[in-house]
Structure formats: structure tokens, C-alpha cells
Design an enzyme around this catalytic site. Structure first.
Site, mmCIF file in Angstrom:
data_model
loop_
_atom_site.group_PDB
_atom_site.id
_atom_site.type_symbol
_atom_site.label_atom_id
_atom_site.label_comp_id
_atom_site.label_asym_id
_atom_site.label_seq_id
_atom_site.Cartn_x
_atom_site.Cartn_y
_atom_site.Cartn_z
ATOM 1 C CD GLU A 136 -7.131 -6.165 9.397
ATOM 2 O OE1 GLU A 136 -5.760 -6.884 10.201
ATOM 3 O OE2 GLU A 136 -7.231 -4.887 9.398
ATOM 4 C CG HIS B 44 -2.298 -6.793 8.016
ATOM 5 N ND1 HIS B 44 -1.481 -6.301 7.513
ATOM 6 C CD2 HIS B 44 -3.423 -5.636 8.593
ATOM 7 C CE1 HIS B 44 -1.940 -5.173 6.605
ATOM 8 N NE2 HIS B 44 -3.145 -4.345 7.107
ATOM 9 C CD GLU C 180 -0.514 -3.497 10.665
ATOM 10 O OE1 GLU C 180 -1.906 -3.942 11.170
ATOM 11 O OE2 GLU C 180 -0.732 -2.785 9.991
ATOM 12 N NE ARG D 24 -9.421 -1.758 13.190
ATOM 13 C CZ ARG D 24 -8.813 -1.393 12.837
ATOM 14 N NH1 ARG D 24 -6.582 -1.102 12.833
ATOM 15 N NH2 ARG D 24 -8.538 -0.561 12.106
ATOM 16 C CG ASN E 58 -2.438 1.417 0.958
ATOM 17 O OD1 ASN E 58 -2.039 1.611 0.456
ATOM 18 N ND2 ASN E 58 -3.193 1.336 2.230
ATOM 19 C CG ASP F 202 -3.579 -2.593 3.029
ATOM 20 O OD1 ASP F 202 -4.260 -1.557 3.345
ATOM 21 O OD2 ASP F 202 -2.423 -2.517 2.982
ATOM 22 C CD1 TRP G 89 -1.838 8.179 9.567
ATOM 23 C CD2 TRP G 89 -1.530 6.350 9.259
ATOM 24 N NE1 TRP G 89 -2.633 7.783 9.186
ATOM 25 C CE2 TRP G 89 -2.606 6.895 8.638
ATOM 26 C CE3 TRP G 89 -0.433 5.116 8.251
ATOM 27 C CZ2 TRP G 89 -3.681 6.021 8.325
ATOM 28 C CZ3 TRP G 89 -2.026 3.714 7.624
ATOM 29 C CH2 TRP G 89 -3.288 4.338 8.059
ATOM 30 N NE ARG H 287 -1.895 -7.207 13.177
ATOM 31 C CZ ARG H 287 -3.160 -6.738 12.611
ATOM 32 N NH1 ARG H 287 -3.776 -8.482 13.051
ATOM 33 N NH2 ARG H 287 -3.780 -6.444 11.712
ATOM 34 C CE1 TYR I 64 -5.912 2.106 13.242
ATOM 35 C CE2 TYR I 64 -5.745 2.752 10.674
ATOM 36 C CZ TYR I 64 -5.859 1.717 11.199
ATOM 37 O OH TYR I 64 -6.386 0.487 11.538
ATOM 38 C CG ASP J 165 -4.452 -0.509 14.437
ATOM 39 O OD1 ASP J 165 -4.113 -1.320 13.780
ATOM 40 O OD2 ASP J 165 -2.765 -1.144 15.355
ATOM 41 C CD GLU K 160 -3.190 -4.610 14.571
ATOM 42 O OE1 GLU K 160 -4.068 -5.142 14.830
ATOM 43 O OE2 GLU K 160 -3.009 -4.023 13.803
ATOM 44 C CG HIS L 244 -1.921 2.513 13.104
ATOM 45 N ND1 HIS L 244 -1.104 3.296 12.373
ATOM 46 C CD2 HIS L 244 -2.496 0.845 11.975
ATOM 47 C CE1 HIS L 244 -1.705 2.918 10.654
ATOM 48 N NE2 HIS L 244 -2.434 1.601 11.293
ATOM 49 C CG HIS M 257 -11.461 -3.065 10.669
ATOM 50 N ND1 HIS M 257 -10.088 -2.132 10.280
ATOM 51 C CD2 HIS M 257 -10.602 -4.265 10.978
ATOM 52 C CE1 HIS M 257 -8.899 -2.904 10.194
ATOM 53 N NE2 HIS M 257 -8.966 -4.026 10.970
#
Ligand code: CS2
Ligand code: MG
Length: 402
Positions: free
Chosen positions: A339, A312, A262, A148, A38, A316, A402, A283, A160, A210, A236, A212, A123
Site C-alpha cells: 500500500e 499496510h 494492519e 483501491r 494513529n 500514518d 470504524w 497486511r 470510510y 477495503d 480487505e 474496514h 487510494h
């Protein structure tokens, strides 16, 4: 002996951008691999077309392990997401071919079923707590046994994980969207909405979150401790995983389970996390961590330390690597959860997958190979669109994870 006669790299954007490798043997048997990374898709497409495809032609497609070693060690330069995503795509395509030649679904080549279905999580998200709770309820009504939860943090735009529309897709702009981040605002808000989920829906399902990559180890320890009453299935990516030892500090302060991996792409990137029992779920994925061949090695190492899998499975990752994931998930003894973010309708105009969802679980196709077809004619209707993942900036303007 059958040999590899052709290897084609398709870049198309049905719902989002995917890079797909199709390998064809001299007997006309085809195999698919997912080469999507991605925000850096064309890098992998070029790596495959310019450096890998010339090496495949004429080789024996049955020699899956040898091909993995040849592509990994033959590159000389080790690891990294572009290289490993390319290796993953070739490996996955060869497993697809091997299954078709044997007339067996890939999971039968991996030892057969260990479970009747693959537990997945969806999600749920919201721009505020009420809309998050509605989305959690929607997922529970759809039969998910694991959800999640992510909500926008008031005053922090673009938090996020908050979906816009029906499918969550963070890579939404032709140039990176710069989103503000405020750790203190997040730490003051997120535990509250996770508590609100438990208060409304109880403990009869798994709740995940998550972080992130956004916190320091001590902030992550503080967060983990603050949500212990929520009994999360996992938090996560609580802190960036380049420094694997950092997770020891988190471990010393909280029993909230940890999931990482991930963004990592080899057994060496998770080796210390696993052998130090610094995480509870790994993951890494078929698409980015060396395909089925290497991911199995990671999962077997994890099993020695009672670390379970939690691959993960965002939008994407194409239906090709999702199908391969389910073939592996259904066989490994230390499976944890998969996931499953789903894909846009346009995606399934190009990818036809035999994976099925029922009662919160996925099952692989019983067709020979992976059970996925790629329609290149349909793909022509979805030309490539450049998209970048966002960049986070703290309130002082400095770049954050991010
Ligand atoms: C996220 C991903 O699903 C997840 O756990 O971390 O959505 C991630 O942001 C994207 O896959 C990045 O492309
Ligand atoms: Mg994640």
C-alpha cells in the site's frame, strides 16, 4: 565495541503526527524507527521514553535479534499495539544502523533483490460514483497498476476511505468524530460502484477494496460473492480479525481474495489466519508488528501456506517505516503488493527519503541503511497536534467498528 549512547523520541506533526525514534551509537552512527500509532501516539512515545530508552543505553546495537527478544520477553506482558510499535521502532533503528555500519542498503542485508520493483496500490475515492471514476482514472494516468476504490454511501455521512483534499487522513479531529454507519446501505451500494469501475476501465489493472472491519462473517461472505465478477485483487478486513476462525465461514462462500492484518501486531495474531489458509494476503507492517525482524518471521510463515504479503502503507506510517517496508518487500519471495498512500508535502520537509516511485512500483534507496533522514530542526516548525480516529455508530446509535 560500539554501544548505544543516546535514544531520542521526537513527536511532530508535519502534515500529520509522527513519532520517530533516533538511536545514536558511541561511533556517532544513527538509526531511525517509526513509532507512530494513529490516535494513540503519545502512549508509544511515553513507553519508549520512560520504559525502553533507559534499557538501550550502553547495549550493543549490532545485537538486533537479542534486543528484540530482550524487549519482547523482558516486558513480561505480551503483544499489543503500543508495546509492539515501540519494539518495532527500536528494531528498525538497529537495522538502519547495521546497514550504515556495513555500508549496505538494508535490503542487501536481507538477502538482496528478488524483484526489480515493489508493486504498489494507490487510494482512489469519491463522494459519488462519477468522482470515484475520475480518481481511478487519475491514478491509472499516474502509472498505478493497482488501485483501491472507496466511495461514500448515499445517505451515510463520513463513509470510510473518502479523501477530503489531496491526502486521505482519517484522524482529522481533536476529539473522535462520530460517523453514522448503515451496513444494508453499504451492501446495496458498494458492489455497484466496483462494477462501474470495471465497466469503465476494464480488467487491465488490479482493483482493491477495503471493507474496514464493518461486516459480520456472513455479510462479508455475501459481499465477497456479490463482487466476484469484479475480480478484486482483494477485499480487505471484511470482518474484525480478533476472531480468526470467523474467516472460515467467508471462505466457504466466496472466492474473492481476502487481506487482513494492519491492526494486528504479532505472528500469533495472524498464525491461524495463515496456517488455516483463511486469508490470501497478510497486511502486518514494519511499524506495528515488531519491526523488520518480526515481520520477516510473519512473511516466512505466510510463504509456507502460499499467503502473500500486502503490507499496510497509509499516511500514518511515516517515511521511515515505508522505506523499511520497501527494503523488505523487494527481497521476500512471497511478496504480493504494498500500500502506498503517499504523504503531505510538509512530511517531506522533515523526513528525507530515498524511496522512488515509477511505473506503479517503489524502489528502495541504495544508500547505506534505510536511506531516510530526519530533520529535527524542521520538525520544530510542526508541533504536536492531538488527533483521534473517528468512531462509527449504527443508525440506532450503538458503536460499530470504524
Ligand atoms: C486503512 C487505513 O489504508 C488502509 O487500509 O485501513 O487508512 C487506516 O484506516 C488508517 O491507517 C488508520 O490509522
Ligand atoms: Mg485497511
Amino acid at each position: 565495541m560500539s554501544t548505544i549512547e543516546r535514544a531520542e523520541v521526537f513527536v511532530s506533526s508535519p502534515g500529520r503526527t509522527f513519532v520517530t525514534l533516533r538511536v545514536t551509537t558511541s561511533d556517532g552512527v544513527t538509526g531511525l524507527g517509526d513509532a507512530t500509532l494513529n490516535g494513540r501516539e503519545l502512549a508509544v512515545a511515553a513507553y519508549l521514553r520512560d520504559h525502553v530508552v533507559p534499557l538501550l543505553i550502553g547495549r550493543d546495537p549490532a545485537r538486533v535479534e537479542d534486543m528484540w527478544q530482550f524487549l519482547y520477553k523482558g516486558a513480561y506482558w505480551r503483544r499489543g499495539p503500543v508495546t509492539m510499535t515501540a519494539v518495532s521502532a527500536v528494531d528498525t533503528a538497529l537495522w538502519d544502523i547495521k546497514g550504515k555500519v556495513a555500508g549496505l542498503p538494508v535490503y542487501q542485508l536481507l538477502g538482496g533483490r528478488s524483484r526489480d520493483g515493489v508493486l504498489v496500490y494507490g487510494h482512489a475515492s469519491g463522494t459519488d460514483v462519477p468522482s470515484l471514476l475520475d480518481d481511478v482514472e487519475r491514478h491509472l494516468e499516474l502509472g498505478y497498476q493497482a488501485v483501491r476504490a472507496q466511495a461514500a454511501v448515499p445517505g451515510v455521512g463520513g463513509t470510510y476511505g473518502v479523501r477530503k483534499g489531496t491526502i486521505y487522513e482519517p484522524a482529522a479531529a481533536d476529539l473522535p468524530e462520530e460517523q453514522p454507519w448503515d451496513t444494508e446501505a453499504y451492501l446495496g451500494f458498494a458492489p455497484g460502484y466496483l462494477e462501474a469501475v470495471r465497466e469503465r476501465f476494464g480488467f487491465g489493472f488490479h482493483l482493491l477494496h477495503d471493507v474496514h472491519h464493518r461486516l459480520t462473517p456472513l455479510e462479508a461472505a455475501r459481499f465477497g460473492r456479490s463482487v466476484e465478477a469484479c475480480r478484486l485483487f482483494w477485499m480487505e478486513d471484511p470482518t474484525p480479525a480478533e476472531n480468526q476462525e470467523a474467516f472460515r465461514l467467508i471462505r466457504q462462500h466466496t472466492t474473492t481474495p481476502i487481506a487482513v492484518g494492519e491492526v494486528l501486531n504479532s505472528i500469533w495474531d495472524v498464525q491461524h489466519l495463515i496456517t488455516g489458509q483463511l486469508i490470501d494476503y497478510v497486511r502486518t507492517t514494519v511499524a506495528h508488528a515488531g519491526g523488520i525482524t518480526h515481520l520477516r518471521r510473519i512473511f516466512d510463515l505466510a510463504a509456507l501456506y502460499q499467503v502473500r504479503t500486502g503490507s499496510h502503507g497509509a499516511t500514518d506510517l511515516s517515511p521511515v517505516s515505508m522505506a523499511a517496508a520497501v527494503h523488505l518487500d523487494v527481497t521476500v519471495p512471497n511478496f504480493g503488493i504494498q500500500e502506498y498512500m503517499g504523504h503531505a508535502a510538509e512530511t517531506f520537509e522533515v523526513f528525507r527519503s530515498g524511496v522512488t516511485f515509477a511505473d506503479g512500483r517503489l524502489n528502495p534507496s541504495d544508500a547505506p541503511g534505510l536511506g531516510v533522514e530526519y530533520d529535527e530542526k524542521a520538525a520544530e516548525r510542526f508541533p504536536y497536534r492531538r488527533r483521534y480516529l473517528p468512531v462509527a455508530r449504527r443508525l440506532d446509535g450503538s458503536v460499530h467498528d470504524w
